[in-house]
Scaffold this motif. Structure first.
Motif, PDB file in Angstrom:
ATOM      1  N   GLY A 185      34.136  50.095  -1.358  1.00 25.10           N
ATOM      2  CA  GLY A 185      33.848  50.257   0.068  1.00 25.10           C
ATOM      3  C   GLY A 185      34.661  49.321   0.930  1.00 25.10           C
ATOM      4  O   GLY A 185      35.108  49.691   2.032  1.00 25.10           O
ATOM      5  N   LEU A 186      34.884  48.109   0.441  1.00 25.59           N
ATOM      6  CA  LEU A 186      35.728  47.165   1.173  1.00 25.59           C
ATOM      7  C   LEU A 186      37.165  47.661   1.260  1.00 25.59           C
ATOM      8  O   LEU A 186      37.832  47.508   2.296  1.00 25.59           O
ATOM      9  CB  LEU A 186      35.672  45.801   0.490  1.00 25.59           C
ATOM     10  CG  LEU A 186      36.503  44.683   1.121  1.00 25.59           C
ATOM     11  CD1 LEU A 186      36.013  44.388   2.536  1.00 25.59           C
ATOM     12  CD2 LEU A 186      36.436  43.429   0.266  1.00 25.59           C
ATOM     13  N   GLN A 187      37.638  48.281   0.188  1.00 26.16           N
ATOM     14  CA  GLN A 187      38.993  48.825   0.195  1.00 26.16           C
ATOM     15  C   GLN A 187      39.132  49.943   1.230  1.00 26.16           C
ATOM     16  O   GLN A 187      40.108  49.983   2.000  1.00 26.16           O
ATOM     17  CB  GLN A 187      39.331  49.356  -1.203  1.00 26.16           C
ATOM     18  CG  GLN A 187      40.776  49.725  -1.417  1.00 26.16           C
ATOM     19  CD  GLN A 187      41.661  48.508  -1.530  1.00 26.16           C
ATOM     20  OE1 GLN A 187      41.210  47.426  -1.885  1.00 26.16           O
ATOM     21  NE2 GLN A 187      42.935  48.679  -1.214  1.00 26.16           N
ATOM     22  N   ALA A 188      38.163  50.849   1.267  1.00 29.61           N
ATOM     23  CA  ALA A 188      38.220  51.953   2.223  1.00 29.61           C
ATOM     24  C   ALA A 188      38.071  51.460   3.659  1.00 29.61           C
ATOM     25  O   ALA A 188      38.800  51.903   4.565  1.00 29.61           O
ATOM     26  CB  ALA A 188      37.128  52.967   1.887  1.00 29.61           C
ATOM     27  N   SER A 189      37.144  50.554   3.896  1.00 27.67           N
ATOM     28  CA  SER A 189      36.945  50.052   5.252  1.00 27.67           C
ATOM     29  C   SER A 189      38.152  49.242   5.736  1.00 27.67           C
ATOM     30  O   SER A 189      38.483  49.276   6.928  1.00 27.67           O
ATOM     31  CB  SER A 189      35.682  49.195   5.302  1.00 27.67           C
ATOM     32  OG  SER A 189      35.772  48.103   4.407  1.00 27.67           O
ATOM     33  N   SER A 190      38.810  48.538   4.833  1.00 25.07           N
ATOM     34  CA  SER A 190      40.007  47.793   5.229  1.00 25.07           C
ATOM     35  C   SER A 190      41.124  48.735   5.666  1.00 25.07           C
ATOM     36  O   SER A 190      41.807  48.487   6.675  1.00 25.07           O
ATOM     37  CB  SER A 190      40.489  46.923   4.066  1.00 25.07           C
ATOM     38  OG  SER A 190      39.509  45.975   3.699  1.00 25.07           O
ATOM     39  N   ALA A 191      41.305  49.822   4.920  1.00 22.02           N
ATOM     40  CA  ALA A 191      42.340  50.787   5.296  1.00 22.02           C
ATOM     41  C   ALA A 191      42.029  51.419   6.653  1.00 22.02           C
ATOM     42  O   ALA A 191      42.933  51.581   7.498  1.00 22.02           O
ATOM     43  CB  ALA A 191      42.459  51.865   4.216  1.00 22.02           C
ATOM     44  N   LEU A 192      40.764  51.752   6.896  1.00 25.01           N
ATOM     45  CA  LEU A 192      40.392  52.329   8.191  1.00 25.01           C
ATOM     46  C   LEU A 192      40.553  51.317   9.320  1.00 25.01           C
ATOM     47  O   LEU A 192      40.968  51.671  10.433  1.00 25.01           O
ATOM     48  CB  LEU A 192      38.947  52.831   8.137  1.00 25.01           C
ATOM     49  CG  LEU A 192      38.705  54.169   7.443  1.00 25.01           C
ATOM     50  CD1 LEU A 192      37.217  54.503   7.432  1.00 25.01           C
ATOM     51  CD2 LEU A 192      39.486  55.283   8.130  1.00 25.01           C
ATOM     52  N   ALA A 193      40.210  50.072   9.052  1.00 28.37           N
ATOM     53  CA  ALA A 193      40.342  49.032  10.082  1.00 28.37           C
ATOM     54  C   ALA A 193      41.810  48.826  10.472  1.00 28.37           C
ATOM     55  O   ALA A 193      42.138  48.725  11.665  1.00 28.37           O
ATOM     56  CB  ALA A 193      39.734  47.730   9.576  1.00 28.37           C
ATOM     57  N   TRP A 194      42.696  48.781   9.498  1.00 24.71           N
ATOM     58  CA  TRP A 194      44.117  48.628   9.797  1.00 24.71           C
ATOM     59  C   TRP A 194      44.660  49.827  10.565  1.00 24.71           C
ATOM     60  O   TRP A 194      45.475  49.675  11.491  1.00 24.71           O
ATOM     61  CB  TRP A 194      44.920  48.421   8.517  1.00 24.71           C
ATOM     62  CG  TRP A 194      44.875  47.024   7.998  1.00 24.71           C
ATOM     63  CD1 TRP A 194      44.243  46.573   6.876  1.00 24.71           C
ATOM     64  CD2 TRP A 194      45.495  45.881   8.597  1.00 24.71           C
ATOM     65  NE1 TRP A 194      44.414  45.223   6.732  1.00 24.71           N
ATOM     66  CE2 TRP A 194      45.190  44.764   7.780  1.00 24.71           C
ATOM     67  CE3 TRP A 194      46.268  45.683   9.729  1.00 24.71           C
ATOM     68  CZ2 TRP A 194      45.634  43.481   8.065  1.00 24.71           C
ATOM     69  CZ3 TRP A 194      46.715  44.390  10.025  1.00 24.71           C
ATOM     70  CH2 TRP A 194      46.404  43.313   9.199  1.00 24.71           C
ATOM     71  N   LEU A 195      44.205  51.035  10.206  1.00 28.92           N
ATOM     72  CA  LEU A 195      44.643  52.227  10.934  1.00 28.92           C
ATOM     73  C   LEU A 195      44.172  52.183  12.378  1.00 28.92           C
ATOM     74  O   LEU A 195      44.924  52.529  13.312  1.00 28.92           O
ATOM     75  CB  LEU A 195      44.108  53.479  10.227  1.00 28.92           C
ATOM     76  CG  LEU A 195      44.466  54.822  10.863  1.00 28.92           C
ATOM     77  CD1 LEU A 195      45.975  55.042  10.836  1.00 28.92           C
ATOM     78  CD2 LEU A 195      43.756  55.968  10.132  1.00 28.92           C
TER      79      LEU A 195
END
Length: 312
Positions: A185-195
Motif C-alpha cells: 500500500g505504501l508503494q501504491a500511495s507513493s506512486a500516486l502522490a508523486w503523480l
C-alpha cells in the motif's frame, strides 16, 4: 368333592386374552390418535386452520395476498407514483450536475481505445525514434478518438500500467521475502502522490509562464502515466536477469520516455507560442522550452526512484 370342583377339573382351562378396546373412528374434525404430531399443513387438521364461510363463528373469509391488497390500495398507488417521479427527478439532477465534479463525457473519450491502438502505442513508447508524424488529428475542432490516432493521449494504458506496476512490485517484494500489505500500500500511495505532485507542479508552472495551451489536466495525467510502462519492463527484467537486466531495460525506457515527452509536449506548449507570434528566442518562449525539458527530464528520475529498491 364338590361338583363345581369336578367340573373345573374336567374341562380345560381357557386362557384369557386382554380385551381390545375399540377405538372410535376419528371424526372429520378430530385428529388421528396414532399421529404423534398435529399436521398443520392441511387446513382440515385443526379447526382454526379451516376456511370459514362468511359469518361463520365470526372468522373472516380468506382474501387475496397482502401484496395484491397493497397494490389495490389507492393511497399506496399514489405513494408509489410519487416515489417513482421523485427517483426520476433525482436521476435527472445527478446526470445534469455530475459533469461538474466528474467529467464523465471527457473520460469516455480517453478510454475509447482498441487492441490495435494499444499495440501501436506501446510500440511508440518503447521506440519513439522511428515515429515521424506527432500531430494530433482533429475533426471539426475536436480531436479524434484515440483508437483512430496513435498520437492522441489515453487513460487506458496509464491506468492498466499503474495497476500492473503495483502487482509487479508485490511480486518483487514477495520474491525477496519482504512482502506485506502495508508495504504494498505504501508503494501504491507513493506512486500516486508523486503523480499528483507532478500534475500540480506543471499546472502551476503553466500558470506562471502564462502558457495559453489546450493541454488539460487529464492530458497531463495521461502523459505522465506512460512512464509506468517502462517501470514495469525494468522491474520484470530485474527479476529475471538481476541488476544488469534492470539497468539495461530501465535505461532504454528512460531515454525513450524522455524523447516521447519532448516530441509530444513541444507540440502542446511551443506550438501555441509559434501560433501567437512569439519569437523563438524570446524570454517567454525560452521559459516554455525549459518547462518542457524539465517535465521530460523528471520522468526518468521518478522511474528510477520508484523501482530501484524493488530489485536486489
Amino acid at each position: 368333592m364338590h361338583p363345581a370342583g369336578l367340573a373345573a377339573a374336567g374341562t380345560p382351562r381357557q386362557r384369557k386374552w386382554p380385551s381390545k378396546r375399540r377405538v372410535p373412528v376419528s371424526q372429520p374434525g378430530m385428529a388421528d390418535p396414532h399421529q404423534l404430531f398435529d399436521d398443520t399443513s392441511s387446513a382440515q387438521s385443526r379447526g382454526y386452520g379451516a376456511q370459514r364461510a362468511p359469518g361463520g363463528l365470526g372468522y373472516p373469509t380468506a382474501s387475496a395476498s397482502p401484496q395484491s391488497a397493497f397494490l389495490g390500495d389507492p393511497v399506496s398507488n399514489m405513494a408509489m407514483a410519487y416515489g417513482s417521479s421523485l427517483a426520476a427527478q433525482g436521476k435527472e439532477l445527478v446526470d445534469k450536475n455530475i459533469d461538474r465534479f466528474i467529467p464523465v463525457t471527457k473520460l469516455k473519450y480517453y478510454f475509447a481505445v482498441d487492441t490495435m491502438y494499444v499495440g501501436k502505442k506501446l510500440g511508440l513508447l518503447f521506440f519513439p525514434y522511428l515515429h515521424q508524424d506527432w500531430e494530433v488529428q482533429y475533426q471539426q475542432d475536436t480531436p479524434v478518438a484515440p483508437r483512430f490516432d496513435v498520437n492522441a493521449p489515453d487513460l487506458y494504458i496509464p491506468a492498466m500500467a499503474f495497476i500492473t506496476y503495483v502487482l509487479v512490485a508485490g511480486l518483487a517484494l514477495g520474491t525477496q521475502d519482504r512482502f506485506s500489505p502495508d508495504l504494498l500500500g505504501l508503494q501504491a500511495s507513493s506512486a500516486l502522490a508523486w503523480l499528483t505532485l507532478e500534475v500540480l507542479a506543471i499546472l502551476l508552472s503553466l500558470y506562471l509562464v502564462t502558457v495559453n495551451t489546450d493541454l488539460t489536466t487529464i492530458d497531463l495525467v495521461a502523459f505522465l502515466g506512460y512512464k509506468y510502462v517502462g517501470m514495469i519492463g525494468g522491474v520484470l527484467m530485474g527479476l529475471l536477469f538481476g541488476k544488469i537486466g534492470y539497468y539495461l531495460v530501465l535505461g532504454w525506457c528512460c531515454v525513450s520516455i524522455f524523447v516521447f515527452m519532448i516530441r509530444t509536449l513541444r507540440l502542446k506548449i511551443l506550438a501555441e507560442a509559434a501560433a501567437e507570434g512569439i519569437p523563438v528566442r524570446g524570454a517567454r518562449n525560452q521559459l516554455r522550452m525549459y518547462l518542457t525539458m524539465a517535465v521530460a527530464a523528471a520522468q526518468p528520475l521518478l522511474m528510477y526512484w520508484l523501482t530501484f529498491h524493488l530489485v536486489r
